[in-house]
Design an enzyme around this catalytic site. Structure first.
Site, PDB file in Angstrom:
ATOM      1  N   ASP A 441       0.836  -1.203   0.000  1.00  8.95           N
ATOM      2  CA  ASP A 441       0.000   0.000   0.000  1.00  8.95           C
ATOM      3  C   ASP A 441       0.871   1.254   0.000  1.00  8.95           C
ATOM      4  O   ASP A 441       2.075   1.202   0.308  1.00  8.95           O
ATOM      5  CB  ASP A 441      -0.891  -0.045   1.256  1.00  8.95           C
ATOM      6  CG  ASP A 441      -2.208   0.677   1.077  1.00  8.95           C
ATOM      7  OD1 ASP A 441      -2.334   1.458   0.129  1.00  8.95           O
ATOM      8  OD2 ASP A 441      -3.112   0.453   1.913  1.00  8.95           O
ATOM      9  N   ASP A 505     -10.540   2.040  -3.782  1.00 10.82           N
ATOM     10  CA  ASP A 505     -11.107   1.777  -2.464  1.00 10.82           C
ATOM     11  C   ASP A 505     -12.626   1.798  -2.522  1.00 10.82           C
ATOM     12  O   ASP A 505     -13.291   1.464  -1.551  1.00 10.82           O
ATOM     13  CB  ASP A 505     -10.630   2.840  -1.462  1.00 10.82           C
ATOM     14  CG  ASP A 505      -9.318   2.441  -0.814  1.00 10.82           C
ATOM     15  OD1 ASP A 505      -8.856   1.314  -1.062  1.00 10.82           O
ATOM     16  OD2 ASP A 505      -8.752   3.255  -0.061  1.00 10.82           O
TER      17      ASP A 505
HETATM   18  C1  DGJ Z   1      -5.865   1.784   1.828  1.00  8.73           C
HETATM   19  C2  DGJ Z   1      -6.173   0.624   0.946  1.00  8.73           C
HETATM   20  O1  DGJ Z   1      -6.596   1.042  -0.303  1.00  8.73           O
HETATM   21  C3  DGJ Z   1      -7.208  -0.251   1.640  1.00  8.73           C
HETATM   22  O2  DGJ Z   1      -7.584  -1.299   0.791  1.00  8.73           O
HETATM   23  C4  DGJ Z   1      -6.626  -0.753   2.924  1.00  8.73           C
HETATM   24  O3  DGJ Z   1      -5.571  -1.628   2.667  1.00  8.73           O
HETATM   25  C5  DGJ Z   1      -6.185   0.406   3.786  1.00  8.73           C
HETATM   26  N1  DGJ Z   1      -5.342   1.317   3.079  1.00  8.73           N
HETATM   27  C6  DGJ Z   1      -5.477  -0.082   5.019  1.00  8.73           C
HETATM   28  O4  DGJ Z   1      -4.969   0.931   5.768  1.00  8.73           O
END
Ligand code: DGJ
Length: 700
Positions: A441, A505
């Site tokens: 991430d 997301d």
């Molecule tokens: C942002 C990501 O896009 C999510 O899927 C998740 O992994 C969160 N961060 C976790 O902090």
């Protein structure tokens, strides 16, 4: 004396005239035989009230020779040597590639222009390097790749977006002036995907000539499309360099990222087909014959609440539904109780996992699933052991306040100690635990990214690539997902060292339809992470029936993103159903040719994937149908002389408030010929808003 260089691929020709500098005369449909008179037939008049010489729109246009639009190169030596003019000194070419070396003996600069045309995919890639031949420093402010467009490229389709709304498209006229996009966010970004299309009037999914462009780079970029006042037009793309970012010492070289481009005669479908072919053959590194496992990712299920017993229960439920890889997201490492702490401390939180991570992984493996783990290596929280020990590792400019983003800061990967620490931590985790997959991430933008006081987006981006490369060289079996608050880092260059993207997301299936469509122009379905989320979307609070969620996730690299323990049995069965459907069609979905059909109802998305002998088509009704009856589904990509067995695979259980009686073929197998399917089409049932159906065609 001018010469002609002709690069050829399956369907495409790129003809370059080499005079003082190289200039593209044609890039598009294949020319079998170049006319002897081509140099005469393409000679331009000199117009009144302009320079007395013809100014070529070369592979690197020069301000110094009278190109008054965006130059391909800009820079200076303390205010001197700012308008270079080059002469070609050497060139090499074959059927598929050409390399030109150019020199400016006044400014003492050398350019190397590399251009390659891939035979199978018709994708062109181009990059430029500049070398400083003098002892004084050359401050490069811009080096971009330029490709010309024909005069009938009259329209643009560009991309914009934001967090949870990536890959939105925008159409605009392209007849005077132009378009420019600058990305200074330090990552590929949600806002400015580095890609655009130009095409003939009203080009669409299936029709028109289209030219597609993508800059493979995960840092800052500039992308522009310009119409010159003489009518010639071009696209230019390169890294956006901050002031003083690239300073070349004697014999030092800077190279641009690769610009990828292709030309299509069959609208956007031709573009995505070419990009997908190229990406599959040249960019993706994935074990052959390994199906992409269906995921369950814990994030939207439990967030930071980690209880190993409960997680094992989730894993058992996941396995029962048919999940093949179980990923523990954020929250597993020491001190990570929420968003504000612990990034950088890549050690297991033994309070949360008193027996270690091993029992959880063993349980996951016993259920027949691979195990994956979330990390965010480029980041540091102020509330962390790492920050207390190494505050100097933060990427910032001394003397200024560095703002936090999601309460976190970026680590300076160009700092060798920091780089080595991250490599050691990640490598140790991969050695100690049976981890097959990392969700990598990256949740904030770069502000004042300074390394020893100088701008360092370029250095940070290259150091990230180096970290990934080193990790993959040491652990060649691990697969990595590129996630950046969803789709903030999606591009060809990061894909060379990752295996999948978390597209967004936003798990709201309706929003996902648009996001995934935009992404699908460049990336094949198998790298597009698409998960079934909870019935109420966590980002929009919109609710969707499982049909819409299942059908939307099914067409990418499928997963589930929720807590299966809390889901009613009936819903779980539905997940199992869509997972089974995905697995049944996975070989086709993940290797076939993707296409989209123009829908007469613009509130519908019609997309599909085909091999030589079968085809899956999904029709998604995004909003209330425009008319009381749907238009027949006319399938242009079938063989006119072939016969097909046609079956309904899936349709929503609802839809009966809009339709009293369904067409009777829905319960039958039809035998239809290609020309019937193309010209007359298939009459569809009426779909509710926010629902989808799927049809399968088998060639017989
Ligand atoms: C942002 C990501 O896009 C999510 O899927 C998740 O992994 C969160 N961060 C976790 O902090």
């Amino acid at each position: 004396m001018s010469q002609i260089v002709h690069l050829c691929s399956k369907n495409c020709s790129l003809i370059i005239k080499l005079a003082r500098v190289p200039e593209i005369l044609h890039w598009g449909n294949k020319i079998e035989q170049i006319d002897e008179d081509i140099l005469l037939s393409t000679e331009r008049p000199i117009s009144q009230a302009r320079l007395d010489v013809d100014v070529p729109l070369s592979l690197c246009p020069e301000l110094g020779s009278g190109h008054f639009n965006a130059p391909g190169i800009e820079g200076h030596r303390n205010g001197y040597d700012w308008a270079p003019v080059f002469n070609t000194t050497e060139h090499y070419s074959s059927e598929s590639c050409a390399v030109f070396t150019l020199r400016d003996d006044v400014a003492n600069l050398e350019l190397k222009i590399e251009i390659e045309l891939d035979y199978d995919s018709d994708v062109v890639k181009k990059r430029i390097s500049v070398t400083n031949l003098e002892h004084s420093k050359y401050y490069l402010t811009k080096l971009s790749s330029t490709l010309p467009l024909p005069h009938h490229a009259n329209e643009l389709m560009t991309f914009h977006g934001r967090w949870s709304r990536e890959f939105q498209t925008h159409r605009q006229a392209f007849s005077h002036g132009g378009f420019m996009q600058e990305n200074r966010r330090g990552r590929t970004s949600h806002e400015n995907f580095p890609g655009l299309f130009a095409g003939s009037n009203n080009f669409d999914q299936q029709n028109g000539q289209v030219w597609g462009f993508h800059l493979g780079w995960s840092g800052n970029h500039q992308l522009r499309a310009d119409v010159k006042s003489d009518g010639r037009r071009f696209v230019q793309a390169g890294e956006l360099l901050l002031a003083g970012e690239v300073r070349l010492d004697y014999m030092q070289t800077y190279s641009t990222p690769w610009l990828y481009a292709c030309a299509s005669n069959t609208g956007l479908n031709g573009i995505s087909d070419r990009f997908h072919r190229y990406v599959r053959a040249n960019i993706i590194r994935f074990p052959e014959n390994k199906p992409r496992p269906v995921h369950l990712n814990t994030w939207e299920g439990i967030y930071f609440e980690h209880d190993p017993e409960y997680i094992m229960k989730m894993a058992s439920e996941a396995a029962e539904m048919g999940v093949e890889r179980f990923i523990i997201d954020d929250g597993w490492f020491v001190g990570r109780s929420g968003e504000r702490s612990a990034l950088g401390d890549w050690y297991l939180d033994e309070k949360k996992y008193p027996n270690g991570l091993e029992p959880v992984i063993e349980h996951v493996n016993q259920q027949g699933m691979e195990f994956g783990l979330w990390v965010e290596p480029e980041m540091i929280s102020k509330d962390s052991i790492l920050y207390r020990e190494h505050p100097e590792w933060v990427l910032e400019l001394k003397g200024y306040h560095q703002p936090s983003g999601r309460w976190q800061y970026v680590l300076n990967l160009q700092n060798k100690d920091c780089f080595n620490y991250l490599f050691e931590r990640l490598s140790e985790l991969l050695t100690r635990y049976n981890i097959g997959y990392l969700k990598w991430d990256m949740n904030r933008e770069l502000v004042q990214p300074g390394h020893v006081g100088r701008p360092a987006v370029n250095g940070q981006t290259k150091a990230l690539y180096a970290l990934l490369d080193k990790l993959l060289a040491t652990h060649p079996k691990v697969e990595i997902e590129s996630c950046s608050s969803g789709g903030g880092r999606i591009d060809f260059e990061i894909l060379k060292r990752t295996h999948r993207f978390w597209a967004s997301d936003c798990n709201d299936a309706l929003e996902r339809q648009t996001i995934q469509r935009g992404m699908s122009y460049f990336f094949p379905p198998e790298v597009m992470g698409a998960h079934i989320g909870p019935d109420e979307s966590h980002t929009t609070r919109r609710c969707h029936h499982i049909n819409m969620r299942g059908m939307t996730a099914l067409s990418g690299h499928m997963g589930v993103e929720l807590d299966p323990v809390k889901v009613p049995a009936e819903e779980k069965q539905a997940f199992a159903h869509y997972i089974a459907l995905h697995k049944q069609y996975r070989p086709l979905l993940h290797s076939g040719r993707s296409f989209r059909l123009n829908a007469s109802d613009n509130r519908q998305h019609i997309s599909g994937v085909q091999s030589d002998d079968e085809m899956l088509i999904t029709v998604c009704q995004l909003a209330m149908p425009d008319y009381a009856l749907p238009a027949p589904l006319r399938i242009s990509c079938v063989e006119p002389g072939a016969s097909y067995q046609v079956n309904l695979v899936e349709m929503p259980e609802t839809s009966f408030q809009l339709m009293k009686q369904r067409p009777s073929w829905l319960d039958k197998t039809l035998i239809l010929s290609g020309d019937n399917l193309r010209e007359i089409g298939l009459t569809l049932p009426i779909l509710d808003p926010e629902s989808a159906l799927m049809v399968h065609l088998k060639r017989i």
